[in-house]
Motif scaffolding. Structure first.
Motif, PDB file in Angstrom:
ATOM      1  N   ASP A 159     132.662  48.735  42.164  1.00 23.96           N
ATOM      2  CA  ASP A 159     133.020  47.526  42.902  1.00 23.96           C
ATOM      3  C   ASP A 159     133.273  47.803  44.377  1.00 23.96           C
ATOM      4  O   ASP A 159     132.911  47.015  45.243  1.00 23.96           O
ATOM      5  CB  ASP A 159     134.256  46.877  42.272  1.00 23.96           C
ATOM      6  CG  ASP A 159     133.968  46.390  40.855  1.00 23.96           C
ATOM      7  OD1 ASP A 159     132.797  46.047  40.579  1.00 23.96           O
ATOM      8  OD2 ASP A 159     134.909  46.366  40.037  1.00 23.96           O
ATOM      9  N   GLY A 160     133.907  48.918  44.681  1.00 22.78           N
ATOM     10  CA  GLY A 160     134.221  49.223  46.070  1.00 22.78           C
ATOM     11  C   GLY A 160     134.549  50.684  46.257  1.00 22.78           C
ATOM     12  O   GLY A 160     134.756  51.432  45.294  1.00 22.78           O
ATOM     13  N   LEU A 161     134.600  51.098  47.517  1.00 24.71           N
ATOM     14  CA  LEU A 161     134.872  52.494  47.824  1.00 24.71           C
ATOM     15  C   LEU A 161     136.345  52.847  47.689  1.00 24.71           C
ATOM     16  O   LEU A 161     136.703  53.973  47.374  1.00 24.71           O
ATOM     17  CB  LEU A 161     134.396  52.801  49.248  1.00 24.71           C
ATOM     18  CG  LEU A 161     134.432  54.262  49.699  1.00 24.71           C
ATOM     19  CD1 LEU A 161     133.532  55.116  48.819  1.00 24.71           C
ATOM     20  CD2 LEU A 161     134.022  54.370  51.159  1.00 24.71           C
ATOM     21  N   LEU A 162     137.222  51.858  47.893  1.00 24.50           N
ATOM     22  CA  LEU A 162     138.653  52.137  47.867  1.00 24.50           C
ATOM     23  C   LEU A 162     139.143  52.509  46.478  1.00 24.50           C
ATOM     24  O   LEU A 162     140.041  53.342  46.322  1.00 24.50           O
ATOM     25  CB  LEU A 162     139.437  50.927  48.399  1.00 24.50           C
ATOM     26  CG  LEU A 162     139.190  50.560  49.868  1.00 24.50           C
ATOM     27  CD1 LEU A 162     139.982  49.319  50.246  1.00 24.50           C
ATOM     28  CD2 LEU A 162     139.559  51.723  50.781  1.00 24.50           C
ATOM     29  N   GLY A 163     138.587  51.887  45.458  1.00 23.47           N
ATOM     30  CA  GLY A 163     139.020  52.178  44.097  1.00 23.47           C
ATOM     31  C   GLY A 163     138.339  53.375  43.478  1.00 23.47           C
ATOM     32  O   GLY A 163     138.607  53.697  42.314  1.00 23.47           O
ATOM     33  N   LEU A 164     137.470  54.048  44.234  1.00 20.77           N
ATOM     34  CA  LEU A 164     136.730  55.189  43.701  1.00 20.77           C
ATOM     35  C   LEU A 164     137.611  56.433  43.707  1.00 20.77           C
ATOM     36  O   LEU A 164     138.456  56.622  44.593  1.00 20.77           O
ATOM     37  CB  LEU A 164     135.482  55.422  44.552  1.00 20.77           C
ATOM     38  CG  LEU A 164     134.360  56.268  43.951  1.00 20.77           C
ATOM     39  CD1 LEU A 164     133.803  55.593  42.694  1.00 20.77           C
ATOM     40  CD2 LEU A 164     133.251  56.453  44.981  1.00 20.77           C
ATOM     41  N   ALA A 165     137.408  57.287  42.718  1.00 19.44           N
ATOM     42  CA  ALA A 165     138.184  58.528  42.641  1.00 19.44           C
ATOM     43  C   ALA A 165     137.877  59.425  43.836  1.00 19.44           C
ATOM     44  O   ALA A 165     136.769  59.415  44.384  1.00 19.44           O
ATOM     45  CB  ALA A 165     137.870  59.260  41.336  1.00 19.44           C
ATOM     46  N   GLY A 166     138.862  60.228  44.232  1.00 23.04           N
ATOM     47  CA  GLY A 166     138.709  61.049  45.424  1.00 23.04           C
ATOM     48  C   GLY A 166     137.591  62.073  45.309  1.00 23.04           C
ATOM     49  O   GLY A 166     136.852  62.313  46.274  1.00 23.04           O
ATOM     50  N   TYR A 167     137.426  62.682  44.131  1.00 25.45           N
ATOM     51  CA  TYR A 167     136.390  63.701  43.999  1.00 25.45           C
ATOM     52  C   TYR A 167     134.989  63.091  44.038  1.00 25.45           C
ATOM     53  O   TYR A 167     134.033  63.745  44.467  1.00 25.45           O
ATOM     54  CB  TYR A 167     136.599  64.509  42.713  1.00 25.45           C
ATOM     55  CG  TYR A 167     136.428  63.739  41.431  1.00 25.45           C
ATOM     56  CD1 TYR A 167     135.209  63.703  40.775  1.00 25.45           C
ATOM     57  CD2 TYR A 167     137.508  63.062  40.854  1.00 25.45           C
ATOM     58  CE1 TYR A 167     135.054  63.018  39.588  1.00 25.45           C
ATOM     59  CE2 TYR A 167     137.360  62.377  39.667  1.00 25.45           C
ATOM     60  CZ  TYR A 167     136.133  62.350  39.043  1.00 25.45           C
ATOM     61  OH  TYR A 167     135.982  61.660  37.876  1.00 25.45           O
ATOM     62  N   LEU A 168     134.857  61.824  43.615  1.00 24.42           N
ATOM     63  CA  LEU A 168     133.565  61.153  43.720  1.00 24.42           C
ATOM     64  C   LEU A 168     133.245  60.798  45.175  1.00 24.42           C
ATOM     65  O   LEU A 168     132.091  60.879  45.601  1.00 24.42           O
ATOM     66  CB  LEU A 168     133.541  59.898  42.852  1.00 24.42           C
ATOM     67  CG  LEU A 168     133.536  60.129  41.333  1.00 24.42           C
ATOM     68  CD1 LEU A 168     133.526  58.806  40.594  1.00 24.42           C
ATOM     69  CD2 LEU A 168     132.337  60.984  40.926  1.00 24.42           C
ATOM     70  N   LYS A 169     134.256  60.405  45.943  1.00 22.85           N
ATOM     71  CA  LYS A 169     134.040  60.162  47.371  1.00 22.85           C
ATOM     72  C   LYS A 169     133.571  61.433  48.067  1.00 22.85           C
ATOM     73  O   LYS A 169     132.618  61.416  48.859  1.00 22.85           O
ATOM     74  CB  LYS A 169     135.328  59.653  48.016  1.00 22.85           C
ATOM     75  CG  LYS A 169     135.816  58.301  47.532  1.00 22.85           C
ATOM     76  CD  LYS A 169     137.132  57.937  48.218  1.00 22.85           C
ATOM     77  CE  LYS A 169     137.700  56.643  47.687  1.00 22.85           C
ATOM     78  NZ  LYS A 169     139.011  56.300  48.303  1.00 22.85           N
ATOM     79  N   LEU A 170     134.251  62.538  47.778  1.00 23.38           N
ATOM     80  CA  LEU A 170     133.871  63.814  48.390  1.00 23.38           C
ATOM     81  C   LEU A 170     132.459  64.219  47.981  1.00 23.38           C
ATOM     82  O   LEU A 170     131.671  64.697  48.817  1.00 23.38           O
ATOM     83  CB  LEU A 170     134.870  64.887  47.970  1.00 23.38           C
ATOM     84  CG  LEU A 170     134.610  66.301  48.493  1.00 23.38           C
ATOM     85  CD1 LEU A 170     134.712  66.339  50.007  1.00 23.38           C
ATOM     86  CD2 LEU A 170     135.586  67.291  47.856  1.00 23.38           C
ATOM     87  N   ALA A 171     132.133  64.009  46.711  1.00 18.24           N
ATOM     88  CA  ALA A 171     130.801  64.371  46.245  1.00 18.24           C
ATOM     89  C   ALA A 171     129.729  63.517  46.922  1.00 18.24           C
ATOM     90  O   ALA A 171     128.660  64.021  47.280  1.00 18.24           O
ATOM     91  CB  ALA A 171     130.721  64.201  44.725  1.00 18.24           C
ATOM     92  N   ARG A 172     130.000  62.240  47.116  1.00 19.97           N
ATOM     93  CA  ARG A 172     129.047  61.377  47.820  1.00 19.97           C
ATOM     94  C   ARG A 172     128.757  61.896  49.222  1.00 19.97           C
ATOM     95  O   ARG A 172     127.605  62.044  49.633  1.00 19.97           O
ATOM     96  CB  ARG A 172     129.608  59.955  47.914  1.00 19.97           C
ATOM     97  CG  ARG A 172     129.387  59.093  46.714  1.00 19.97           C
ATOM     98  CD  ARG A 172     129.816  57.673  47.053  1.00 19.97           C
ATOM     99  NE  ARG A 172     129.687  56.761  45.943  1.00 19.97           N
ATOM    100  CZ  ARG A 172     129.904  55.452  46.031  1.00 19.97           C
ATOM    101  NH1 ARG A 172     130.287  54.929  47.186  1.00 19.97           N
ATOM    102  NH2 ARG A 172     129.747  54.672  44.970  1.00 19.97           N
TER     103      ARG A 172
END
Length: 217
Positions: free
Chosen positions: A67-80
């Motif tokens: 749904d959005g970037l804010l609710g995404l887990a931190g390790y998935l943000k880093l991986a992106r």
């Protein structure tokens, strides 16, 4: 340039392209982590960088984007971020390495081509490291959660998916391709050229003959 060095360049570039495609597939696939439960044996779940999927035994797959970037887990943000950076650096390195190929003309003299090839190899190795870091970190998070004693045994665990193995393969091959490209020009720079050896022999022969003439006089 020696024909072996040219073949090493082409081999390194082919491995480079294949490794980059593996990294691209790993970035896009939604199977970074997979999970199946005993309560619903006909379904399995896939977790990716951009979406989650539910796979039925009958073959149907339903995926839903986050749904959005804010609710995404931190390790998935880093991986992106790191995977996108790896792909961008990999493309830049490939274009640079193509300009440094011996078969490609119009990119300057031997010194400029050597610089382009070495730069492309270094960028390829950097892209491989950028790919290995998020893949290994996500795998570490999955292993830590799998063996966490605070999580009840009845709670299902995430396991390694196909995308992780593709990412590992792409990262290792990118590093290997970069080293191949650098070593191809390193060999051509270190090995003595036949022309230089011939000129050196001529100078030594002239010096010896001059000494003989001096001793005769």
């Amino acid at each position: 340039m020696d024909s072996r060095d040219g073949a090493l360049e082409l081999l390194g570039l082919l491995v480079y392209v294949g490794a980059w495609l593996c990294a691209l597939a790993a970035t896009l696939l939604p199977q970074w982590l997979t999970m199946s439960t005993a309560l619903l044996p006909v379904e399995s779940y896939g977790l990716g960088l951009w979406e989650t999927c539910v796979v039925q035994d009958v073959g149907s797959t339903e995926c839903r984007a986050y749904d959005g970037l804010l609710g995404l887990a931190g390790y998935l943000k880093l991986a992106r971020v790191l995977m996108c950076a790896s792909l961008a650096v990999g493309v830049l390195g490939m274009l640079t390495a193509v300009g440094g190929l011996h078969l490609v003309g119009g990119c300057g003299g031997p010194g400029a081509k050597r610089t382009l090839m070495v730069t492309g190899g270094v960028l390829g190795a950097a892209a491989g490291l950028l790919c290995l870091i998020p893949v290994s970190y996500v795998a570490h998070m999955a292993v830590a959660h799998f063996f966490d004693d605070n999580v009840p045994d009845m709670v299902p665990r995430w396991e390694f998916g196909e995308a992780l193995f593709l990412g590992w393969a792409g990262g290792v091959l990118l590093v290997g391709a970069g080293l191949l490209l650098v070593s191809s020009r390193w060999r051509s720079q270190v090995e003595p050229q036949p022309g230089g050896m011939q000129r050196r022999y001529q100078v030594m022969s002239t010096d010896v003959s001059f000494r003989k003439q001096s001793e005769y006089v």
